[in-house]
Scaffold this motif. Sequence first.
Motif, PDB file in Angstrom:
ATOM      1  N   GLN A 246      39.863  45.128  34.716  1.00  0.00           N
ATOM      2  CA  GLN A 246      38.473  45.429  34.366  1.00  0.00           C
ATOM      3  C   GLN A 246      38.164  46.908  34.608  1.00  0.00           C
ATOM      4  OE1 GLN A 246      35.933  42.801  36.505  1.00  0.00           O
ATOM      5  NE2 GLN A 246      36.325  41.078  35.141  1.00  0.00           N
ATOM      6  N   ALA A 247      37.804  47.603  33.534  1.00  0.00           N
ATOM      7  CA  ALA A 247      37.444  49.004  33.694  1.00  0.00           C
ATOM      8  C   ALA A 247      36.051  49.084  34.320  1.00  0.00           C
ATOM      9  CB  ALA A 247      37.441  49.685  32.333  1.00  0.00           C
ATOM     10  N   PRO A 248      35.877  49.973  35.295  1.00  0.00           N
ATOM     11  CA  PRO A 248      34.552  50.066  35.919  1.00  0.00           C
ATOM     12  C   PRO A 248      33.521  50.596  34.931  1.00  0.00           C
ATOM     13  CG  PRO A 248      36.007  51.815  36.703  1.00  0.00           C
ATOM     14  CD  PRO A 248      36.829  50.930  35.844  1.00  0.00           C
ATOM     15  N   THR A 249      32.334  50.061  35.017  1.00  0.00           N
ATOM     16  CA  THR A 249      31.272  50.570  34.135  1.00  0.00           C
ATOM     17  C   THR A 249      30.754  51.879  34.716  1.00  0.00           C
ATOM     18  OG1 THR A 249      29.805  49.136  35.366  1.00  0.00           O
ATOM     19  CG2 THR A 249      30.497  48.362  33.206  1.00  0.00           C
ATOM     20  N   LEU A 250      30.440  52.794  33.825  1.00  0.00           N
ATOM     21  CA  LEU A 250      30.029  54.122  34.295  1.00  0.00           C
ATOM     22  C   LEU A 250      28.518  54.292  34.220  1.00  0.00           C
ATOM     23  CD1 LEU A 250      32.680  56.521  32.753  1.00  0.00           C
ATOM     24  CD2 LEU A 250      32.256  56.100  35.178  1.00  0.00           C
ATOM     25  N   ASN A 251      28.007  54.820  35.293  1.00  0.00           N
ATOM     26  CA  ASN A 251      26.598  55.201  35.289  1.00  0.00           C
ATOM     27  C   ASN A 251      26.524  56.622  34.758  1.00  0.00           C
ATOM     28  OD1 ASN A 251      24.026  55.916  35.823  1.00  0.00           O
ATOM     29  ND2 ASN A 251      24.124  55.579  38.043  1.00  0.00           N
ATOM     30  N   ASP A 252      25.917  56.785  33.600  1.00  0.00           N
ATOM     31  CA  ASP A 252      25.909  58.100  32.939  1.00  0.00           C
ATOM     32  C   ASP A 252      25.288  59.188  33.810  1.00  0.00           C
ATOM     33  OD1 ASP A 252      27.277  57.251  30.807  1.00  0.00           O
ATOM     34  OD2 ASP A 252      25.503  56.775  29.590  1.00  0.00           O
ATOM     35  N   ALA A 253      24.417  58.764  34.727  1.00  0.00           N
ATOM     36  CA  ALA A 253      23.745  59.765  35.548  1.00  0.00           C
ATOM     37  C   ALA A 253      24.583  60.181  36.747  1.00  0.00           C
ATOM     38  CB  ALA A 253      22.400  59.212  36.036  1.00  0.00           C
ATOM     39  N   ALA A 254      25.671  59.405  37.010  1.00  0.00           N
ATOM     40  CA  ALA A 254      26.480  59.695  38.193  1.00  0.00           C
ATOM     41  C   ALA A 254      27.251  60.998  38.013  1.00  0.00           C
ATOM     42  CB  ALA A 254      27.450  58.544  38.433  1.00  0.00           C
ATOM     43  N   PRO A 255      27.520  61.697  39.132  1.00  0.00           N
ATOM     44  CA  PRO A 255      28.265  62.951  39.006  1.00  0.00           C
ATOM     45  C   PRO A 255      29.678  62.672  38.487  1.00  0.00           C
ATOM     46  CG  PRO A 255      27.766  62.420  41.329  1.00  0.00           C
ATOM     47  CD  PRO A 255      27.095  61.395  40.498  1.00  0.00           C
ATOM     48  N   GLY A 256      30.142  63.483  37.541  1.00  0.00           N
ATOM     49  CA  GLY A 256      31.486  63.328  36.990  1.00  0.00           C
ATOM     50  C   GLY A 256      31.565  62.312  35.865  1.00  0.00           C
ATOM     51  N   ALA A 257      30.439  61.686  35.508  1.00  0.00           N
ATOM     52  CA  ALA A 257      30.457  60.642  34.479  1.00  0.00           C
ATOM     53  C   ALA A 257      30.823  61.225  33.119  1.00  0.00           C
ATOM     54  CB  ALA A 257      29.104  59.952  34.409  1.00  0.00           C
ATOM     55  N   TYR A 258      30.354  62.423  32.838  1.00  0.00           N
ATOM     56  CA  TYR A 258      30.619  63.033  31.526  1.00  0.00           C
ATOM     57  C   TYR A 258      32.126  63.242  31.349  1.00  0.00           C
ATOM     58  CZ  TYR A 258      30.738  66.292  27.658  1.00  0.00           C
ATOM     59  OH  TYR A 258      31.027  66.891  26.473  1.00  0.00           O
ATOM     60  N   ALA A 259      32.762  63.807  32.378  1.00  0.00           N
ATOM     61  CA  ALA A 259      34.208  64.066  32.308  1.00  0.00           C
ATOM     62  C   ALA A 259      34.981  62.750  32.155  1.00  0.00           C
ATOM     63  CB  ALA A 259      34.668  64.797  33.567  1.00  0.00           C
ATOM     64  N   ALA A 260      34.564  61.750  32.920  1.00  0.00           N
ATOM     65  CA  ALA A 260      35.261  60.456  32.861  1.00  0.00           C
ATOM     66  C   ALA A 260      35.152  59.859  31.467  1.00  0.00           C
ATOM     67  CB  ALA A 260      34.672  59.506  33.892  1.00  0.00           C
ATOM     68  N   ASN A 261      33.943  60.001  30.870  1.00  0.00           N
ATOM     69  CA  ASN A 261      33.755  59.491  29.513  1.00  0.00           C
ATOM     70  C   ASN A 261      34.647  60.217  28.518  1.00  0.00           C
ATOM     71  OD1 ASN A 261      32.050  57.284  29.457  1.00  0.00           O
ATOM     72  ND2 ASN A 261      30.236  58.561  29.811  1.00  0.00           N
ATOM     73  N   GLN A 262      34.777  61.524  28.706  1.00  0.00           N
ATOM     74  CA  GLN A 262      35.619  62.330  27.813  1.00  0.00           C
ATOM     75  C   GLN A 262      37.073  61.833  27.891  1.00  0.00           C
ATOM     76  OE1 GLN A 262      33.497  63.902  25.803  1.00  0.00           O
ATOM     77  NE2 GLN A 262      34.543  65.880  25.991  1.00  0.00           N
ATOM     78  N   VAL A 263      37.537  61.600  29.117  1.00  0.00           N
ATOM     79  CA  VAL A 263      38.925  61.146  29.323  1.00  0.00           C
ATOM     80  C   VAL A 263      39.126  59.795  28.649  1.00  0.00           C
ATOM     81  CG1 VAL A 263      40.581  60.334  31.057  1.00  0.00           C
ATOM     82  CG2 VAL A 263      39.277  62.435  31.458  1.00  0.00           C
ATOM     83  N   ARG A 264      38.169  58.937  28.863  1.00  0.00           N
ATOM     84  CA  ARG A 264      38.291  57.591  28.295  1.00  0.00           C
ATOM     85  C   ARG A 264      38.343  57.647  26.772  1.00  0.00           C
ATOM     86  NH1 ARG A 264      34.370  52.985  30.437  1.00  0.00           N
ATOM     87  NH2 ARG A 264      35.645  53.240  32.280  1.00  0.00           N
ATOM     88  N   ARG A 265      37.497  58.477  26.192  1.00  0.00           N
ATOM     89  CA  ARG A 265      37.468  58.605  24.741  1.00  0.00           C
ATOM     90  C   ARG A 265      38.811  59.137  24.221  1.00  0.00           C
ATOM     91  NH1 ARG A 265      32.209  61.138  24.238  1.00  0.00           N
ATOM     92  NH2 ARG A 265      31.412  59.253  25.226  1.00  0.00           N
TER      93      ARG A 265
END
Length: 303
Positions: A246-265
């Motif tokens: 299960q991939a953890p759900t990301l809170n967009d407001a959390a620090p580092g969320a943008y980078a994590a989203n980029q990696v995932r994409r």
Amino acid sequence: MQLCPVIKIFLCEPHSIQARVSGNDGGSIARRDDLVRTKASVETADKDEVRHALWTQCRLSKARLAKPVMVDRLGQLYNKDGVIEYLLRRGQGEASASENHVAGHLKGLKDLREASLTPAPTSHDRHDTDAYPFVCPLTQRALNGKFRVVCLWPCGCVLSESGVRETTGVSKSSAESTSPCPVCNVPFAHAALIEAHAPAINSDVVWVNPPAEEQTAMREQLAAQKKTKRKKTDTGAGGDKRTRVQAPTLNDAAPGAYAANQVRRAQENAARNAPPTRDSEAVASLYRKSPSKRDVWLGKQAS
Ligand SMILES: [Zn+2]
């Protein structure tokens, strides 16, 4: 065989070892084990039928063995379509108890190997159901269960054990741990041919249609292996599976969320653009340890 009354009396008497038979030969001595041969011959006839079925029929569909033939770790032979049909039906809970007894240990086609069998000479009538369909390519003897036959698991070649021993020269003094297959040269670990222990389920040498007691011992080994594997999963060896999948759900407001989203994409894009595999997804999925095998068999993942 018609038993004379004198013999019948002796058969009923447990302490009589010998019976005097007064026949035309002027009185020959018949041992007790000669007299009980009638029962033995009936049992032999049954055994012959079983042996014939093992070497001519698919263990599941009971259809005549025809290529592609698959073999499992217990040395049982199946027609490929017979196994696929069984796995499909089992997925829907429609397999019979006797089928499950034979092949319940199979999780999918990955637990089988295609057997490389040599067809019997074409002089045999194809529709002759009595004829044994395959021969040993080394000795040309029909595979009829009257001698030990092995499948070399790395290459799938099915050969008479004596043929393998003679052509590879496997002996206790063999310095090498592997020998080349006498037909296709693919190396196999020949330890099973040297050591006199019971056959192991992970061996490179699988005895085809072994004696019942050997097969029972191997079924027990398989069951024990399954238990150990289940235990490992339960105790979470190498981490808890569910947490990892299960991939953890990301809170967009959390620090580092943008980078994590980029990696995932980026990872998703890479997966999408990966070169196509040789087999179609449906075929490849048959060989995977996928938990969603029911969907696989139903072809839901093919799209
Ligand atoms: Zn081979």
